[in-house]
Write a protein that holds these residues in place. Structure first.
Motif, PDB file in Angstrom:
ATOM      1  N   HIS A 169       0.835  -1.212   0.000  1.00 17.61           N
ATOM      2  CA  HIS A 169       0.000   0.000   0.000  1.00 17.61           C
ATOM      3  C   HIS A 169       0.861   1.250   0.000  1.00 17.61           C
ATOM      4  N   ASP A 170       1.872   1.311   0.865  1.00 15.63           N
ATOM      5  CA  ASP A 170       2.730   2.497   0.960  1.00 15.63           C
ATOM      6  C   ASP A 170       3.540   2.710  -0.322  1.00 15.63           C
ATOM      7  N   PHE A 171       4.090   1.619  -0.863  1.00 15.03           N
ATOM      8  CA  PHE A 171       4.848   1.731  -2.103  1.00 15.03           C
ATOM      9  C   PHE A 171       3.956   2.178  -3.268  1.00 15.03           C
ATOM     10  N   SER A 172       2.738   1.654  -3.310  1.00 18.16           N
ATOM     11  CA  SER A 172       1.826   2.023  -4.398  1.00 18.16           C
ATOM     12  C   SER A 172       1.388   3.481  -4.282  1.00 18.16           C
ATOM     13  N   GLU A 173       1.219   3.956  -3.039  1.00 21.70           N
ATOM     14  CA  GLU A 173       0.874   5.365  -2.831  1.00 21.70           C
ATOM     15  C   GLU A 173       1.973   6.275  -3.378  1.00 21.70           C
ATOM     16  N   ILE A 174       3.221   5.931  -3.065  1.00 21.28           N
ATOM     17  CA  ILE A 174       4.352   6.710  -3.591  1.00 21.28           C
ATOM     18  C   ILE A 174       4.384   6.609  -5.117  1.00 21.28           C
ATOM     19  N   GLY A 175       4.082   5.414  -5.642  1.00 18.08           N
ATOM     20  CA  GLY A 175       4.087   5.196  -7.080  1.00 18.08           C
ATOM     21  C   GLY A 175       3.125   6.096  -7.825  1.00 18.08           C
TER      22      GLY A 175
ATOM     23  N   SER B 213      -9.794   7.998 -11.954  1.00 21.52           N
ATOM     24  CA  SER B 213      -8.356   7.955 -11.684  1.00 21.52           C
ATOM     25  C   SER B 213      -7.635   7.923 -13.021  1.00 21.52           C
ATOM     26  N   VAL B 214      -7.000   9.019 -13.394  1.00 20.83           N
ATOM     27  CA  VAL B 214      -6.350   9.074 -14.708  1.00 20.83           C
ATOM     28  C   VAL B 214      -4.890   8.642 -14.655  1.00 20.83           C
ATOM     29  N   SER B 215      -4.456   8.112 -13.512  1.00 22.23           N
ATOM     30  CA  SER B 215      -3.051   7.702 -13.419  1.00 22.23           C
ATOM     31  C   SER B 215      -2.717   6.647 -14.470  1.00 22.23           C
TER      32      SER B 215
ATOM     33  N   ALA C 110      11.418   2.260 -11.804  1.00 16.30           N
ATOM     34  CA  ALA C 110      12.241   1.133 -11.374  1.00 16.30           C
ATOM     35  C   ALA C 110      11.623   0.387 -10.194  1.00 16.30           C
ATOM     36  N   VAL C 111      10.881   1.104  -9.339  1.00 18.43           N
ATOM     37  CA  VAL C 111      10.371   0.462  -8.121  1.00 18.43           C
ATOM     38  C   VAL C 111       8.894   0.753  -7.867  1.00 18.43           C
TER      39      VAL C 111
ATOM     40  N   VAL D  21       4.724  -1.339  -8.561  1.00 21.05           N
ATOM     41  CA  VAL D  21       3.997  -1.814  -7.372  1.00 21.05           C
ATOM     42  C   VAL D  21       2.586  -1.227  -7.348  1.00 21.05           C
ATOM     43  N   PHE D  22       2.437   0.020  -7.767  1.00 22.80           N
ATOM     44  CA  PHE D  22       1.117   0.647  -7.817  1.00 22.80           C
ATOM     45  C   PHE D  22       0.178  -0.113  -8.754  1.00 22.80           C
ATOM     46  N   PHE D  23       0.657  -0.431  -9.964  1.00 22.32           N
ATOM     47  CA  PHE D  23      -0.198  -1.138 -10.924  1.00 22.32           C
ATOM     48  C   PHE D  23      -0.545  -2.541 -10.427  1.00 22.32           C
TER      49      PHE D  23
END
Length: 393
Positions: free
Chosen positions: A54-60, A124-126, A269-270, A274-276
């Motif tokens: 969750h935290d990594f995806s938020e940053i992503g 969500s247009v990400s 790279a990281v 993780v977000f996707f």
């Protein structure tokens, strides 16, 4: 240290999935989303949603939208703000009304039916941003309109959610903050963005050159990005709104090219893979057979209401059919915004547990459909533009 093994697995599988997706002519993001479905609870169960993911995806997603802001032309954004408002407004009203009606048809209570409509007003247009970047049309009039509409859409969704939770608060027993205070904070935030773009970001980026570190400018841009995302989240807006405007602010400085060059490897790279994957992890087929017709009908309605709503808004703004189709397709993805709203509703007991899983599946399905439709729309638009040019010659 188990999270290291999980991260290694995510990075390796998304690398392979992205590669083969590109080879098949499919947006790389589709392969990465499928990795989450295959490795997650839906099929193999090797990776479970966790605080680390969750935290990594938020940053992503924050970095993804920061880079979108970085690449945005502020002149184009101002020029296409009116179309963006029209796209967002029609794209909110249509799903709010029709998803509510569909939910009532499936014998939901009025309160739950309206809340289902609120969930699917979000965009969500990400993921659309990633597809637009891949197709090199992020800075086109269609890409710019989608970005402008996304910001307006996010604000409208937050307002609708705040009003709804406030009205239903007495039924849920929850304490809700004053709407007036929330609106004032959000207005002040958008006023503050002007100062960040005009003075604060240029000053901080210039100041970074005094530090005896080669990556000082990149670090300072991250400070601006993360602080604006944090403040946006603090006042009830999506963090991606803050990171997007942080990208615009840094993009107006002489350090734009350097930041863009350095930020891409950090994100891709990281954090962004993780977000996707995290979106795919939300898919769970448990109990799907019991709500199969609901999932099918709601997925169709949720997809068409944003496609038609966004496209109609673009047409009202004077876009041709091909451009309107592209804009509408770019607004379909619900992604993390709808997941957040659904989670808020679940915690506030606005959505019953038996409908929660089905709702998550619909959100993920609309997110999966969006890149395919957007790529088809963009290809159609290029074809139409080519026909027009050959006609003129």
């Amino acid at each position: 240290m188990a999270f290291l093994g999980i991260l290694c697995l995510i990075l390796l599988t998304t690398l392979l999935a992205g590669h083969f997706s590109r080879k098949l002519g499919v947006p790389a993001v589709i392969g990465q989303l499928l990795v989450g479905i295959v490795l997650g609870p839906a099929i193999l169960g090797w990776i479970q949603p966790s605080s680390f993911i969750h935290d990594f995806s938020e940053i992503g997603v924050i970095l993804l939208m920061f880079m979108a802001g970085l690449e945005s032309d502020i002149g184009l954004l101002k020029r296409y703000l009116r179309p963006g408002i029209l796209v967002a407004m029609v794209g909110v009203v249509l799903p709010l009304g029709l998803v509510t009606l569909v939910s009532l048809w499936f014998h939901f209570s009025l309160l739950l039916a309206v809340f289902m409509g609120v969930i699917f007003t979000a965009t969500s247009v990400s993921i659309s941003v990633e597809v637009l970047r891949e197709l090199n049309i992020l800075d086109s009039k269609e890409g710019t309109t989608i970005l402008a509409a996304a910001v307006v859409d996010d604000v409208l969704s937050v307002i609708i959610l705040s009003v709804f939770v406030s009205i239903s608060g007495e039924n849920t027993g929850g304490n809700t903050p004053s709407l007036l205070i929330g609106f004032v904070e959000q207005i002040l935030y958008f006023i503050g963005i002007y100062f960040v773009v005009k003075w604060i970001a240029p000053f901080l980026m210039h100041l970074s050159q005094r530090f005896l570190l080669g990556a000082a400018a990149t670090i300072m841009s991250l400070v601006i990005c993360l602080s604006m995302a944090y403040l946006a989240d603090l006042i009830g807006l999506s963090a991606v709104v803050g990171s997007f405007f942080a990208g615009i602010a840094v993009g107006q400085t002489p350090y734009k090219a350097e930041i863009d060059h350095n930020m891409e490897p950090i994100g891709y790279a990281v954090f962004i893979p993780v977000f996707f994957v995290s979106i795919g992890l939300e898919m769970n087929f448990k109990g799907m057979s019991d709500a199969l017709w609901f999932i099918i009908v709601l997925t169709i309605v949720a997809t068409l209401t944003k496609l038609i709503g966004g496209g109609l808004g673009a047409r009202l703004a004077g876009f041709d059919l091909a451009s309107s189709y592209t804009v509408g397709a770019g607004m379909i993805s619900r992604g993390e915004m709808a997941l957040i709203i659904a989670q808020i509703g679940y915690e506030a007991k606005l959505i019953a547990p038996e409908y929660y899983s089905a709702t998550i599946i619909v959100i993920v399905l609309t997110t999966l459909v969006a890149p395919f439709l957007l790529k088809h729309a963009a290809a159609r638009q290029i074809q139409v533009q080519g026909q027009v040019k050959s006609h003129e010659n």
